[in-house]
Design an enzyme around this catalytic site. Structure first.
Site, PDB file in Angstrom:
ATOM      1  N   CYS A   1      17.254   1.959  27.526  1.00  0.00           N
ATOM      2  CA  CYS A   1      15.976   0.748  27.727  1.00  0.00           C
ATOM      3  C   CYS A   1      15.368   0.947  28.877  1.00  0.00           C
ATOM      4  O   CYS A   1      14.372   1.712  29.319  1.00  0.00           O
ATOM      5  CB  CYS A   1      16.846  -0.205  27.281  1.00  0.00           C
ATOM      6  SG  CYS A   1      15.595  -1.563  26.369  1.00  0.00           S
TER       7      CYS A   1
ATOM      8  N   HIS B   1      19.770   0.883  22.277  1.00  0.00           N
ATOM      9  CA  HIS B   1      20.866   0.635  23.170  1.00  0.00           C
ATOM     10  C   HIS B   1      21.890   1.202  22.288  1.00  0.00           C
ATOM     11  O   HIS B   1      22.729   0.467  21.363  1.00  0.00           O
ATOM     12  CB  HIS B   1      21.235  -0.813  23.141  1.00  0.00           C
ATOM     13  CG  HIS B   1      20.352  -1.734  24.049  1.00  0.00           C
ATOM     14  ND1 HIS B   1      20.531  -1.556  25.437  1.00  0.00           N
ATOM     15  CD2 HIS B   1      19.177  -2.143  24.209  1.00  0.00           C
ATOM     16  CE1 HIS B   1      19.791  -2.447  26.087  1.00  0.00           C
ATOM     17  NE2 HIS B   1      19.002  -2.561  25.272  1.00  0.00           N
TER      18      HIS B   1
ATOM     19  N   GLU C   1      24.925   2.014  23.045  1.00  0.00           N
ATOM     20  CA  GLU C   1      26.212   1.453  23.468  1.00  0.00           C
ATOM     21  C   GLU C   1      26.669   0.442  22.414  1.00  0.00           C
ATOM     22  O   GLU C   1      27.945   0.143  22.000  1.00  0.00           O
ATOM     23  CB  GLU C   1      26.301   0.848  24.817  1.00  0.00           C
ATOM     24  CG  GLU C   1      25.598  -0.439  25.233  1.00  0.00           C
ATOM     25  CD  GLU C   1      24.091  -0.384  25.279  1.00  0.00           C
ATOM     26  OE1 GLU C   1      23.577   0.741  25.171  1.00  0.00           O
ATOM     27  OE2 GLU C   1      23.352  -1.067  25.981  1.00  0.00           O
TER      28      GLU C   1
HETATM   29  N1  GLN Z   1      12.722  -5.348  30.446  1.00  0.00           N
HETATM   30  C1  GLN Z   1      12.306  -4.264  29.390  1.00  0.00           C
HETATM   31  C2  GLN Z   1      11.397  -4.564  28.422  1.00  0.00           C
HETATM   32  O1  GLN Z   1      11.787  -5.596  27.938  1.00  0.00           O
HETATM   33  C3  GLN Z   1      13.576  -3.515  29.124  1.00  0.00           C
HETATM   34  C4  GLN Z   1      14.622  -4.309  28.441  1.00  0.00           C
HETATM   35  C5  GLN Z   1      16.016  -3.826  28.207  1.00  0.00           C
HETATM   36  O2  GLN Z   1      16.300  -3.059  28.983  1.00  0.00           O
HETATM   37  N2  GLN Z   1      16.757  -4.170  27.329  1.00  0.00           N
HETATM   38  O3  GLN Z   1      10.996  -3.786  27.504  1.00  0.00           O
END
Ligand code: GLN
Length: 542
Positions: free
Chosen positions: A380, A514, A516
């Site tokens: 992410c 994600h 994970e």
């Molecule tokens: N801050 C980034 C976004 O909002 C990544 C978010 C995250 O890593 N879950 O896109």
């Protein structure tokens, strides 16, 4: 017939109620029953989505896009049953529902009260969104008995015991039996008090699960049984263990699942536990070790990366290695030359995150990994930082950045609304997915032929969970690809980059989702399995 098991906690918090519920769920499942696990949280936030990870640990995201308590992650990891929005509720959500009903006039002029309106809504939730064929619904009540906030929940579960009858309900109370060094013995009094507190609320626990760091002698077990009015065989010692995946096995050895089956008059065959004993065996007897640097922001509180730490452990299980995690606050890499501290690690992982603080340090970590050919896994925010790094240092875009940190010259990361026009934007809006709000839950991605990621997954179409607001700007795709960063995973409509990779690197992947959240000890996520494999190969080089 669905039976309800309620799990409360006493004496102190952090006794591991979530893991206890998850482990009991796994044991009942291993006996052939269908289970669903739920969490009732007494705080007033409508969901934990707005809470800092420092407050309540990781925000766990379900396929259907709910932001939930991290205990739902334990439930999924132990049972493999995908959690849903309806498996998590807070006082905030309950009150929101009640107040909306009141505003709509649904209470027909009645005075709206905690009992029965709030408690009825809680009971409604406990029974809602089920498939109907569950043998057991395990409901964990957050907080500790005695908290003001949890009273309506305890009242609701007390009522359920009456309404459904004791043959369909069971109360498990998790308490602490502390060892007092000066007395040289375990003390049962806090448990007695905690049970008294529950009794005062009309709940007689059926099973006591007692956390302790050493064995209970038979006299003390008898004493707890006597004072707490439970059968001796239902005072279950829950000793500390070396790995959380030992908990189901330990509970079974202490006859926890048998006590549950006896309560319900069920004559179930013993559970098949090789799944758990195999996992524990792999964890206890690794054939090697890899060192992974996790370069993040909330590294002081490891609960904020709970699923991540578990998924890395699962990758270790799959490769028969111990995964040694080095949690590093990315801000340290903002000092000149500090990134050299990463020398000697076998893999670098930059996890999800929000906000500008420490972002530059993550970009430095991604650069180090790319240039030094160290396996890199960007999740992410970690993918977004890798894209900025490639744009600045490979694609000749020194002003590349994310608009999350303010306006910039080359917004390689930004909100979809900043570059989408016309049809594409309307299509997104029709799907209820408009830039500026978080993209939450399961979304599909198409994997490019002959890409590393396609080989790892072994298929062309995947579904993974998302939780982010910003996206990699597809308008920079050609430029970044010409500079060597391949966009190997895209949303099915081709508008949103989902995965980036470098071909001339041992292992460099950035994913917008994600992974994970879907890894399990008995089914490690392929990306974590392959990342740890690459780290293991790296460990043989350095
Ligand atoms: N801050 C980034 C976004 O909002 C990544 C978010 C995250 O890593 N879950 O896109």
């Amino acid at each position: 017939m669905t039976r309800f098991i309620f799990i409360t906690g006493g004496v102190v918090s952090s006794l591991g109620k979530g893991l206890s519920a998850a482990s009991l769920g796994a044991l009942l499942q291993a006996r052939g029953f269908k289970v669903r696990l739920r969490k009732l949280d007494p705080y007033l936030n409508v969901d934990p989505g707005t809470m800092s990870p420092y407050q309540h640990g990781e925000v766990y995201v379900t396929d259907d896009g709910a932001e939930t308590d991290l205990d739902l992650g334990h439930y999924e990891r132990f049972t493999g049953v995908p959690a849903r929005k309806s498996d998590s509720v807070t006082t905030g959500r309950i009150y929101q529902t009640v107040i909306q009903r009141e505003r709509r006039g649904e209470y027909l002029g009645a005075t709206v009260q905690v009992i029965p309106h709030v408690t009825d809504t809680i009971k409604e939730f406990i029974g809602a969104g089920l498939d109907g064929d569950e043998d057991f619904v395990l409901c964990e009540i957050g907080g500790t008995v005695g908290d003001i906030e949890s009273l309506p929940f305890l009242e609701a579960i007390r009522q359920m015991g009456n309404e459904l009858g004791r043959s369909r309900t069971l109360y498990v109370h998790l308490t602490l039996v502390p060892y007092i060094a000066s007395a040289g013995e375990l003390k049962t009094k806090p448990t007695q008090h905690s049970v008294k507190e529950l009794l005062g609320l009309g709940i007689q626990p059926d099973i006591l699960l007692c956390r302790m760091d050493r064995a209970l002698d038979p006299g003390q077990r008898k004493k707890i049984a006597l004072f707490c009015n439970v059968q001796e065989s239902r005072v279950i010692p829950a000793l500390d263990v070396d790995t959380i995946y030992q908990v189901p096995v330990s509970y079974h050895l202490e006859s926890f699942d048998r006590a549950v089956c006896e309560h319900f008059g069920l004559d179930a065959s013993p559970p098949a536990l090789t799944r758990w004993t195999d996992i524990v065996q792999h964890i206890r007897k690794p054939e090697g070790e890899v060192k992974i640097a996790v370069v993040g922001k909330y590294t002081h509180l490891q609960d904020s990366y709970k699923s991540l730490a578990e998924a890395l452990t699962h990758g270790g299980i799959a490769n028969k290695v111990h995964v040694d995690l080095d949690w590093i606050d990315s801000e340290v890499f903002e000092q000149p030359g500090a990134v050299q501290h990463l020398d000697g690690v076998h893999g670098i992982l930059v996890p999800g995150g929000f906000g500008e603080r420490g972002a530059q340090g993550k970009i430095e970590a991604a650069r180090f990994a790319r240039e030094r050919h160290v396996p890199y896994f960007g999740i992410c925010f970690g993918m977004q930082m890798a894209v900025i790094e490639a744009a600045r240092h490979l694609a000749d875009l020194p002003g590349a950045n994310s608009t999350e940190f303010g306006p910039c010259q080359d917004p390689v990361i930004g909100l979809m609304t900043e570059w989408m026009r016309g049809n594409a934007l309307e299509r997104r809006a029709a799907g209820g997915d408009l830039g500026g709000t978080m993209r939450l839950g399961a979304y599909e991605a198409m994997l490019a032929e002959n890409s590393k990621v396609r080989t790892i997954y072994g298929k062309a179409r995947i579904s993974e969970r998302h939780r982010h607001r910003y996206e990699v700007n597809v308008n920079y795709k050609d430029r970044l690809e010409a500079a060597g960063m391949r966009f190997s995973g895209m949303s099915p409509d081709g508008e949103l980059p989902e995965i980036v990779e470098f071909e001339d690197h041992p292992w460099f992947l950035g994913v917008q989702f994600h992974p994970e959240l879907k890894s399990k000890p008995f089914a490690p996520h392929p990306l974590f399995t392959d990342f740890i494999r690459a780290a293991r190969d790296q460990s043989r080089l350095v």
